[in-house]
Design an enzyme around this catalytic site. Structure first.
Site, PDB file in Angstrom:
ATOM      1  CB  CYS A  12      -0.008   6.057  10.939  1.00  0.00           C
ATOM      2  SG  CYS A  12      -1.449   6.290   9.870  1.00  0.00           S
ATOM      3  N   PRO A  59       1.813   7.696  -0.748  1.00  0.00           N
ATOM      4  CG  PRO A  59       2.488   9.778   0.081  1.00  0.00           C
ATOM      5  CD  PRO A  59       1.722   8.545   0.468  1.00  0.00           C
ATOM      6  N   GLY A  60       4.414   6.939  -1.455  1.00  0.00           N
ATOM      7  CA  GLY A  60       5.690   6.359  -1.833  1.00  0.00           C
ATOM      8  C   GLY A  60       6.847   6.536  -0.866  1.00  0.00           C
ATOM      9  CB  CYS A  68      -0.923  -0.005   1.212  1.00  0.00           C
ATOM     10  SG  CYS A  68      -1.936  -1.496   1.374  1.00  0.00           S
TER      11      CYS A  68
END
Length: 411
Positions: free
Chosen positions: A364, A247-248, A244
């Site tokens: 998170c 944004p990388g 997942c």
């Protein structure tokens, strides 16, 4: 032409009564504002963050005001209590003017009276015994945390939930280390300090104008997430799946540890988010990162068996409340299905792992149902896997966000 307070009022009304996400609603509103952007942003995020505290103060002087009146009162009280540079007279008078401007003239005297009373009968927020009101965190969330982590631990991290979120720059180790990155940032008049191999940026800055960013010398990632990727122990020439990825950031960190040698398949279900990964990898010069559209819930036989897997699953986000303040108001019933989804993604991800390989499961959030329980159930049902390291990081503990990770090895 709209001013900062009008923009903040419209944005807050959309957030509270239109179910808009604060960051998206604010970004759109600020794009139409010529001046006062920082003031509007501070007001929007501050009011969302301190909603429970503000409502407690307002209720002492006014019972059940209408929605638009309540938004104006929240803005006014926030300015009185949390914005030292705004004179009390300006906070009150501008709130009355805001009411008149938005067809609420009938309530202008009420707004004026409530704000005057709130100003003249000030309370010390730090002395409020009710932790929910003091820190603007719902009672049900505090109760869940108390049960999971104990009152002492919860009491230690609650104050950090309303602090400004730190910004960490991860050096692109193909080009610079932390010392060299700090020098480059200083050349752009950006201040920072080195922390655990990263640069914590301590001054305001604009990424679009930062030469070190444009030249691919760093990417932004929280230190808690960075340390989780570090714990996975990626090595040169590894084959890695980042399930997942968007944004990388985690893929970029792994590629940097691998000295850009090997393959990192950076996967996401949404095409437009895969484009974000692609653009980021190109800026950083990370040719080892291979962005792909992929559904993490379904096994894809086209993907390779891997040495390492990063499985950072969708979660409730209770560890990043200071970055997205409205997360704290989530109804716990709305996240009941998340553990099932998370476990499904974990199980699917594990199918790609080579024997002797390691998988990083992370979130998170601070919720044992999404963290320890998901991993424990997976291990119980898959005897050829074992946990080699597991850690919960609480907000403020290392300067970063709340985070959970578990490193799982295929025996």
């Amino acid at each position: 032409m709209k001013n900062a307070r009008q923009t903040a009022f419209e944005t807050l009304y959309r957030i509270f009564y239109g179910n808009a996400y604060s960051n998206l609603a604010l970004d759109q509103a600020l794009s139409e504002l010529e001046s006062g952007k920082s003031f509007a942003a501070r007001l929007v995020y501050g009011v969302v963050e301190r909603k429970i505290t503000l409502d407690s103060i307002i209720e002492k002087h006014c019972k059940k005001p209408k929605p638009k009146v309540l938004v104006i009162l929240r803005m006014g009280v926030y300015q009185l209590y949390f914005m030292d540079k705004v004179p009390a007279s300006a906070a009150i008078n501008e709130s009355v003017a805001l009411a008149n401007k938005n067809g609420l003239s009938f309530y202008s005297k009420l707004i004026n009276a409530v704000l005057h009373n709130a100003d003249e009968n000030r309370i010390n927020i730090d002395e409020i015994s009710d932790l929910s009101i003091r820190y603007s965190v719902p009672v049900h969330l505090i109760n869940m945390w108390n049960k999971a982590y104990g009152r002492e631990k919860v009491g230690s991290f609650l104050p950090y939930l309303n602090e400004n979120a730190p910004v960490f720059a991860v050096p692109n180790m193909n080009y610079v280390d932390a010392d060299e990155l700090l020098y480059e940032l200083n050349c752009d008049e950006i201040e920072g300090e080195i922390r655990e191999g990263l640069v914590q940026i301590t001054s305001s800055f604009d990424l679009s104008k930062c030469r070190a960013f444009q030249n691919g010398l760093f990417h932004i990632e929280d230190i808690s997430c960075y340390n989780a990727v570090k714990a996975l122990g990626v090595q040169e020439n590894d084959v890695v799946l980042d399930i997942c990825s968007a944004p990388g950031g985690k893929a970029f960190t792994a590629a940097s540890f691998m000295k850009n040698r090997g393959s990192i398949y950076a996967l996401d279900i949404h095409k437009h988010r895969v484009e974000l990964i692609k653009n980021g990898a190109q800026r950083l010069g990370l040719t080892s990162v291979i962005p792909m559209v992929n559904n993490g819930m379904e096994f894809n036989s086209a993907l390779p068996f891997s040495d390492k897997i990063i499985c950072d699953v969708p979660c409730s986000g209770f560890g990043i409340i200071r970055r997205k303040p409205e997360i704290r108001y989530k109804d716990l019933d709305s996240i009941k299905q998340l553990p099932e989804v998370q476990k499904h993604i974990l199980e699917t991800s594990s199918l790609y792992l080579k024997r002797g390989g390691k998988l990083l499961y992370s979130t998170c959030t601070l919720n044992k149902r999404e963290n320890e329980k998901v991993v424990a159930e997976f291990i119980e049902e898959n005897k050829d896997f074992c946990i080699t390291e597991s850690k919960t990081v609480f907000p403020g503990e290392n300067g970063g966000d709340g985070f959970f990770y578990s490193v799982i090895e295929r025996i």
